[in-house]
Motif scaffolding. Sequence first.
Motif, PDB file in Angstrom:
ATOM      1  N   LEU A 120       0.843  -7.616 -10.690  1.00 28.86           N
ATOM      2  CA  LEU A 120       1.502  -8.919 -10.739  1.00 28.86           C
ATOM      3  C   LEU A 120       0.934  -9.878  -9.701  1.00 28.86           C
ATOM      4  O   LEU A 120       0.941 -11.100  -9.901  1.00 28.86           O
ATOM      5  N   LEU A 121       0.445  -9.348  -8.584  1.00 28.52           N
ATOM      6  CA  LEU A 121      -0.111 -10.203  -7.539  1.00 28.52           C
ATOM      7  C   LEU A 121      -1.462 -10.792  -7.919  1.00 28.52           C
ATOM      8  O   LEU A 121      -1.907 -11.774  -7.311  1.00 28.52           O
ATOM      9  N   PHE A 122      -2.132 -10.187  -8.909  1.00 27.38           N
ATOM     10  CA  PHE A 122      -3.476 -10.628  -9.302  1.00 27.38           C
ATOM     11  C   PHE A 122      -3.584 -10.800 -10.815  1.00 27.38           C
ATOM     12  O   PHE A 122      -4.684 -10.708 -11.367  1.00 27.38           O
ATOM     13  N   ALA A 123      -2.454 -11.081 -11.477  1.00 26.57           N
ATOM     14  CA  ALA A 123      -2.443 -11.126 -12.947  1.00 26.57           C
ATOM     15  C   ALA A 123      -3.389 -12.184 -13.492  1.00 26.57           C
ATOM     16  O   ALA A 123      -3.935 -12.024 -14.585  1.00 26.57           O
ATOM     17  N   TRP A 124      -3.618 -13.271 -12.752  1.00 26.23           N
ATOM     18  CA  TRP A 124      -4.474 -14.354 -13.237  1.00 26.23           C
ATOM     19  C   TRP A 124      -5.933 -14.198 -12.778  1.00 26.23           C
ATOM     20  O   TRP A 124      -6.756 -15.058 -13.049  1.00 26.23           O
ATOM     21  N   LYS A 125      -6.251 -13.116 -12.084  1.00 27.55           N
ATOM     22  CA  LYS A 125      -7.625 -12.874 -11.629  1.00 27.55           C
ATOM     23  C   LYS A 125      -8.225 -11.751 -12.476  1.00 27.55           C
ATOM     24  O   LYS A 125      -7.925 -10.577 -12.278  1.00 27.55           O
ATOM     25  N   ARG A 126      -9.060 -12.107 -13.424  1.00 26.30           N
ATOM     26  CA  ARG A 126      -9.610 -11.118 -14.351  1.00 26.30           C
ATOM     27  C   ARG A 126     -10.619 -10.187 -13.694  1.00 26.30           C
ATOM     28  O   ARG A 126     -10.967  -9.144 -14.253  1.00 26.30           O
ATOM     29  N   ARG A 127     -11.077 -10.551 -12.524  1.00 28.56           N
ATOM     30  CA  ARG A 127     -12.053  -9.710 -11.834  1.00 28.56           C
ATOM     31  C   ARG A 127     -11.471  -8.355 -11.462  1.00 28.56           C
ATOM     32  O   ARG A 127     -12.168  -7.347 -11.460  1.00 28.56           O
ATOM     33  N   PHE A 128     -10.175  -8.318 -11.166  1.00 30.18           N
ATOM     34  CA  PHE A 128      -9.543  -7.092 -10.689  1.00 30.18           C
ATOM     35  C   PHE A 128      -8.782  -6.413 -11.820  1.00 30.18           C
ATOM     36  O   PHE A 128      -7.963  -7.036 -12.498  1.00 30.18           O
ATOM     37  N   LYS A 129      -9.078  -5.134 -12.002  1.00 27.59           N
ATOM     38  CA  LYS A 129      -8.477  -4.350 -13.076  1.00 27.59           C
ATOM     39  C   LYS A 129      -7.456  -3.367 -12.505  1.00 27.59           C
ATOM     40  O   LYS A 129      -7.304  -3.229 -11.295  1.00 27.59           O
ATOM     41  N   ALA A 130      -6.794  -2.663 -13.422  1.00 27.38           N
ATOM     42  CA  ALA A 130      -5.804  -1.675 -13.007  1.00 27.38           C
ATOM     43  C   ALA A 130      -6.440  -0.569 -12.169  1.00 27.38           C
ATOM     44  O   ALA A 130      -5.797  -0.013 -11.267  1.00 27.38           O
ATOM     45  N   TYR A 131      -7.715  -0.256 -12.466  1.00 24.76           N
ATOM     46  CA  TYR A 131      -8.397   0.780 -11.684  1.00 24.76           C
ATOM     47  C   TYR A 131      -8.514   0.365 -10.218  1.00 24.76           C
ATOM     48  O   TYR A 131      -8.302   1.177  -9.309  1.00 24.76           O
ATOM     49  N   ASP A 132      -8.837  -0.898  -9.969  1.00 17.58           N
ATOM     50  CA  ASP A 132      -8.926  -1.387  -8.597  1.00 17.58           C
ATOM     51  C   ASP A 132      -7.598  -1.216  -7.880  1.00 17.58           C
ATOM     52  O   ASP A 132      -7.549  -0.790  -6.717  1.00 17.58           O
ATOM     53  N   HIS A 133      -6.524  -1.559  -8.573  1.00 19.42           N
ATOM     54  CA  HIS A 133      -5.200  -1.442  -7.956  1.00 19.42           C
ATOM     55  C   HIS A 133      -4.846   0.021  -7.672  1.00 19.42           C
ATOM     56  O   HIS A 133      -4.216   0.326  -6.657  1.00 19.42           O
ATOM     57  N   ALA A 134      -5.247   0.916  -8.566  1.00 17.47           N
ATOM     58  CA  ALA A 134      -4.944   2.334  -8.360  1.00 17.47           C
ATOM     59  C   ALA A 134      -5.653   2.874  -7.118  1.00 17.47           C
ATOM     60  O   ALA A 134      -5.063   3.619  -6.324  1.00 17.47           O
ATOM     61  N   ILE A 135      -6.931   2.499  -6.926  1.00 15.85           N
ATOM     62  CA  ILE A 135      -7.669   2.932  -5.739  1.00 15.85           C
ATOM     63  C   ILE A 135      -7.026   2.336  -4.487  1.00 15.85           C
ATOM     64  O   ILE A 135      -6.847   3.022  -3.466  1.00 15.85           O
ATOM     65  N   PHE A 136      -6.675   1.065  -4.553  1.00 13.48           N
ATOM     66  CA  PHE A 136      -6.018   0.393  -3.425  1.00 13.48           C
ATOM     67  C   PHE A 136      -4.727   1.111  -3.039  1.00 13.48           C
ATOM     68  O   PHE A 136      -4.479   1.401  -1.860  1.00 13.48           O
ATOM     69  N   ILE A 137      -3.886   1.406  -4.010  1.00 12.22           N
ATOM     70  CA  ILE A 137      -2.594   2.038  -3.749  1.00 12.22           C
ATOM     71  C   ILE A 137      -2.774   3.442  -3.178  1.00 12.22           C
ATOM     72  O   ILE A 137      -2.091   3.837  -2.220  1.00 12.22           O
ATOM     73  N   THR A 138      -3.703   4.193  -3.744  1.00 15.11           N
ATOM     74  CA  THR A 138      -3.857   5.587  -3.335  1.00 15.11           C
ATOM     75  C   THR A 138      -4.361   5.696  -1.898  1.00 15.11           C
ATOM     76  O   THR A 138      -3.866   6.503  -1.114  1.00 15.11           O
ATOM     77  N   TYR A 139      -5.347   4.875  -1.537  1.00 16.01           N
ATOM     78  CA  TYR A 139      -5.816   4.886  -0.146  1.00 16.01           C
ATOM     79  C   TYR A 139      -4.714   4.404   0.801  1.00 16.01           C
ATOM     80  O   TYR A 139      -4.564   4.916   1.910  1.00 16.01           O
ATOM     81  N   SER A 140      -3.947   3.421   0.373  1.00 15.08           N
ATOM     82  CA  SER A 140      -2.866   2.914   1.213  1.00 15.08           C
ATOM     83  C   SER A 140      -1.797   3.988   1.448  1.00 15.08           C
ATOM     84  O   SER A 140      -1.314   4.167   2.570  1.00 15.08           O
ATOM     85  N   LEU A 141      -1.424   4.703   0.391  1.00 15.14           N
ATOM     86  CA  LEU A 141      -0.448   5.778   0.532  1.00 15.14           C
ATOM     87  C   LEU A 141      -0.976   6.895   1.429  1.00 15.14           C
ATOM     88  O   LEU A 141      -0.218   7.497   2.206  1.00 15.14           O
ATOM     89  N   SER A 142      -2.264   7.175   1.343  1.00 13.29           N
ATOM     90  CA  SER A 142      -2.858   8.205   2.202  1.00 13.29           C
ATOM     91  C   SER A 142      -2.738   7.813   3.669  1.00 13.29           C
ATOM     92  O   SER A 142      -2.410   8.642   4.527  1.00 13.29           O
ATOM     93  N   PHE A 143      -2.992   6.542   3.963  1.00  9.63           N
ATOM     94  CA  PHE A 143      -2.867   6.092   5.353  1.00  9.63           C
ATOM     95  C   PHE A 143      -1.421   6.187   5.841  1.00  9.63           C
ATOM     96  O   PHE A 143      -1.163   6.638   6.958  1.00  9.63           O
ATOM     97  N   VAL A 144      -0.477   5.745   5.012  1.00 13.66           N
ATOM     98  CA  VAL A 144       0.937   5.807   5.415  1.00 13.66           C
ATOM     99  C   VAL A 144       1.365   7.251   5.656  1.00 13.66           C
ATOM    100  O   VAL A 144       2.122   7.546   6.591  1.00 13.66           O
ATOM    101  N   THR A 145       0.881   8.163   4.835  1.00  8.34           N
ATOM    102  CA  THR A 145       1.207   9.575   5.016  1.00  8.34           C
ATOM    103  C   THR A 145       0.666  10.089   6.346  1.00  8.34           C
ATOM    104  O   THR A 145       1.364  10.793   7.093  1.00  8.34           O
ATOM    105  N   LEU A 146      -0.571   9.744   6.677  1.00 10.22           N
ATOM    106  CA  LEU A 146      -1.139  10.134   7.964  1.00 10.22           C
ATOM    107  C   LEU A 146      -0.364   9.516   9.123  1.00 10.22           C
ATOM    108  O   LEU A 146      -0.184  10.137  10.178  1.00 10.22           O
ATOM    109  N   LEU A 147       0.117   8.292   8.937  1.00 15.23           N
ATOM    110  CA  LEU A 147       0.920   7.650   9.977  1.00 15.23           C
ATOM    111  C   LEU A 147       2.235   8.394  10.179  1.00 15.23           C
ATOM    112  O   LEU A 147       2.678   8.602  11.321  1.00 15.23           O
TER     113      LEU A 147
END
Length: 384
Positions: free
Chosen positions: A285-312
């Motif tokens: 929803l934050l990038f719905a109007w930007k066709r450059r970014f796909k669902a795959y990009d968001h999945a990689i972003f979320i997964t790395y972010s969750l990994s960092f929070v878990t380490l924290l």
Amino acid sequence: MSDIFEGIGTATEGGLLSRAIEPDSGAKPPHPHQPARCLNCDTPLTGAYCHACGQQGHVHRTIGAFMHDLLHGALHFEGKLWRTLPMLMFRPGTLTRRYIEGQRARFVSPMALFLFTVFLMFAIFQVLGFTAPTDLQGPAGSSGTVEELREEATSEIADLRRELEGEDLTDAERTELQAEIGVLETFLHENPESALSELTRGIRDGAAGPEAPAPDNEPADGIEAPPTVRADLSDLATADSGIAWFDKALNKWRDNPSLMIYKLQANAYKFSWLLIPISIPFVWLLFAWKRRFKAYDHAIFITYSLSFVTLLFITLSILGAIGVASWIPTSMALLIPPIHLYKQLRYTYDLSRFSAFWRLLVLSAFIWIVVGLFIQLLLVLGAF
């Protein structure tokens, strides 16, 4: 001690699982003692791995090598991990963008890192004793033992007798106190369960008094008063909704809350991966109007972010366990996540400072929605 071994086993399980989806990369020189042809498919070897079947050229046959492979596979000690972790901590957006654009052999894949960190987190929690409580009781044991109830009743009788000696009591109040004392004395000499039900009824009836004045809005003669419905908390505790699956789940929580909390904790790390698909629509929803970014990009972003929070979380738990001043982990928990998320947003999606900031605010609200949905899903899974 059993929690320590269970924690080590959980961490090892996570490492082996992450190894299954994150094999060694091809960035290795040929082993000096490897054969000229692959032992699996007999293809001539041109590097450390067979280009036909992928098997490693050099095959170990010693117990020492076996133990090395065990530690290497379980704990994920390899060059990729040490290249990934510093970037995850200090340059998360660059790491995410480089992985999305195809630099896979240099870094641990986000899913492998996420699985390992989640299992490691719950292993650390087990070692430190952050586990589900096991001493919760259902309705049958929530009132304590009979002896404890008798002691409470004796103390309550003494308090009521002292209150009964007061001179400013009305007749209704004296009747109520005497009724309570009588029921409590019955409890001390007769069946506790029947006395408890009588206690509830006696207090309710005694509160009205034998000669309680009629209310001001009493109906006139010849007009039938509407029926009075009495309900107390015990009625609500045993009420059913009429929805079979919901009542089944609710009864499990009533009967054995300790078991259900344990299942909730176990499901939290077994199904932690569900946070990723739940989160993807909100980031989209934050990038719905930007066709450059796909669902795959968001999945990689979320997964790395969750990994960092878990380490924290792991770091904060260890700091708390070793006695560090409480303000230090609290400050870290409040300051580090938003700063890290801002940097990851800005450099993953190539945003300006303002664009990254307003998306950070919206995403912070979305996070609470995602957590709420995840908890509700765990409650449903734990009931079946």
